[in-house]
Design a protein around this motif. Structure first.
Motif, PDB file in Angstrom:
ATOM      1  N   ALA A 203      15.652 -26.546 -11.974  1.00 32.19           N
ATOM      2  CA  ALA A 203      16.030 -26.520 -13.731  1.00 32.19           C
ATOM      3  C   ALA A 203      15.083 -25.715 -14.283  1.00 32.19           C
ATOM      4  CB  ALA A 203      16.090 -27.882 -14.239  1.00 32.19           C
ATOM      5  N   SER A 204      15.564 -24.828 -15.185  1.00 31.51           N
ATOM      6  CA  SER A 204      14.711 -23.923 -16.046  1.00 31.51           C
ATOM      7  C   SER A 204      14.426 -24.428 -17.450  1.00 31.51           C
ATOM      8  CB  SER A 204      15.686 -22.803 -16.092  1.00 31.51           C
ATOM      9  OG  SER A 204      14.855 -21.545 -16.929  1.00 31.51           O
TER      10      SER A 204
ATOM     11  N   VAL B   8      16.812 -28.562 -20.684  1.00 34.29           N
ATOM     12  CA  VAL B   8      17.211 -27.799 -19.518  1.00 34.29           C
ATOM     13  C   VAL B   8      18.078 -26.518 -19.840  1.00 34.29           C
ATOM     14  CG1 VAL B   8      18.678 -27.863 -17.205  1.00 34.29           C
ATOM     15  CG2 VAL B   8      17.068 -29.681 -17.812  1.00 34.29           C
ATOM     16  N   LEU B   9      17.957 -25.418 -19.465  1.00 30.29           N
ATOM     17  CA  LEU B   9      18.597 -24.062 -19.573  1.00 30.29           C
ATOM     18  C   LEU B   9      19.573 -23.826 -18.634  1.00 30.29           C
ATOM     19  CD1 LEU B   9      15.384 -22.028 -20.611  1.00 30.29           C
ATOM     20  CD2 LEU B   9      16.868 -23.160 -22.322  1.00 30.29           C
ATOM     21  N   GLY B  10      19.400 -24.142 -17.542  1.00 33.99           N
ATOM     22  CA  GLY B  10      20.296 -23.876 -16.485  1.00 33.99           C
ATOM     23  C   GLY B  10      19.647 -24.443 -14.976  1.00 33.99           C
TER      24      GLY B  10
ATOM     25  N   TYR C 233      14.595 -16.458 -22.010  1.00 37.35           N
ATOM     26  CA  TYR C 233      14.929 -17.370 -23.270  1.00 37.35           C
ATOM     27  C   TYR C 233      13.982 -17.492 -24.225  1.00 37.35           C
ATOM     28  CZ  TYR C 233      17.229 -21.266 -25.296  1.00 37.35           C
ATOM     29  OH  TYR C 233      17.997 -22.131 -26.267  1.00 37.35           O
ATOM     30  N   GLY C 234      12.560 -17.707 -23.841  1.00 37.07           N
ATOM     31  CA  GLY C 234      11.598 -17.718 -24.982  1.00 37.07           C
ATOM     32  C   GLY C 234      11.455 -16.616 -25.589  1.00 37.07           C
TER      33      GLY C 234
ATOM     34  N   ARG D  94      22.227 -16.191 -21.392  1.00 35.01           N
ATOM     35  CA  ARG D  94      23.185 -17.121 -20.763  1.00 35.01           C
ATOM     36  C   ARG D  94      22.855 -17.256 -19.083  1.00 35.01           C
ATOM     37  NH1 ARG D  94      28.940 -16.737 -23.141  1.00 35.01           N
ATOM     38  NH2 ARG D  94      28.411 -16.845 -25.195  1.00 35.01           N
ATOM     39  N   VAL D  95      23.198 -18.186 -18.649  1.00 35.13           N
ATOM     40  CA  VAL D  95      23.174 -18.193 -17.004  1.00 35.13           C
ATOM     41  C   VAL D  95      24.009 -17.470 -16.734  1.00 35.13           C
ATOM     42  CG1 VAL D  95      23.000 -19.748 -14.973  1.00 35.13           C
ATOM     43  CG2 VAL D  95      21.897 -20.580 -17.071  1.00 35.13           C
ATOM     44  N   LEU D  96      24.079 -16.484 -15.752  1.00 31.04           N
ATOM     45  CA  LEU D  96      25.251 -15.671 -14.976  1.00 31.04           C
ATOM     46  C   LEU D  96      25.866 -16.615 -13.904  1.00 31.04           C
ATOM     47  CD1 LEU D  96      23.081 -12.468 -14.437  1.00 31.04           C
ATOM     48  CD2 LEU D  96      24.765 -12.920 -16.408  1.00 31.04           C
TER      49      LEU D  96
END
Length: 96
Positions: free
Chosen positions: A25-26, A42-44, A59-60, A71-73
């Motif tokens: 988890a990112s 959780v970003l993805g 993202y940061g 976005r998560v690809l």
């Protein structure tokens, strides 16, 4: 879990990759110049810890700059086990 602080435009970004082999988890924690902190949640999810870390950094940076957040690809179906990939560097230290 990766947690190497990164200085970026007077902010401190701490990318996190939590999980186990095959599913990370990112997340990112951002500290503003005035000391205020916030965490992304959780970003993805990524198959590699380094990919999760790279995504958290991008993202940061986007949050700090006021840009559209990445976005998560979606994985491209090729028959290979590779999944979500982001091509940004994951390193500690300062970024110009």
């Amino acid at each position: 879990m990766h947690a190497i602080p990164l200085n970026y435009n007077d902010h401190v970004l701490v990318p996190l990759a939590a999980g186990e082999r095959g599913s990370f988890a990112s997340m990112v924690i951002v500290t503003k110049p005035n000391g205020a902190r916030w965490a992304s949640g959780v970003l993805g999810h990524f198959s590699e810890a380094d990919d999760a870390c790279r995504f958290a950094i991008e993202y940061g940076k986007a949050e700090v700059d006021g840009r559209r957040r990445p976005r998560v690809l979606k994985p491209i179906v090729t028959g290979e086990p590779d999944t979500n990939r982001i091509a940004a560097p994951c390193a500690s230290g300062s970024v110009p």
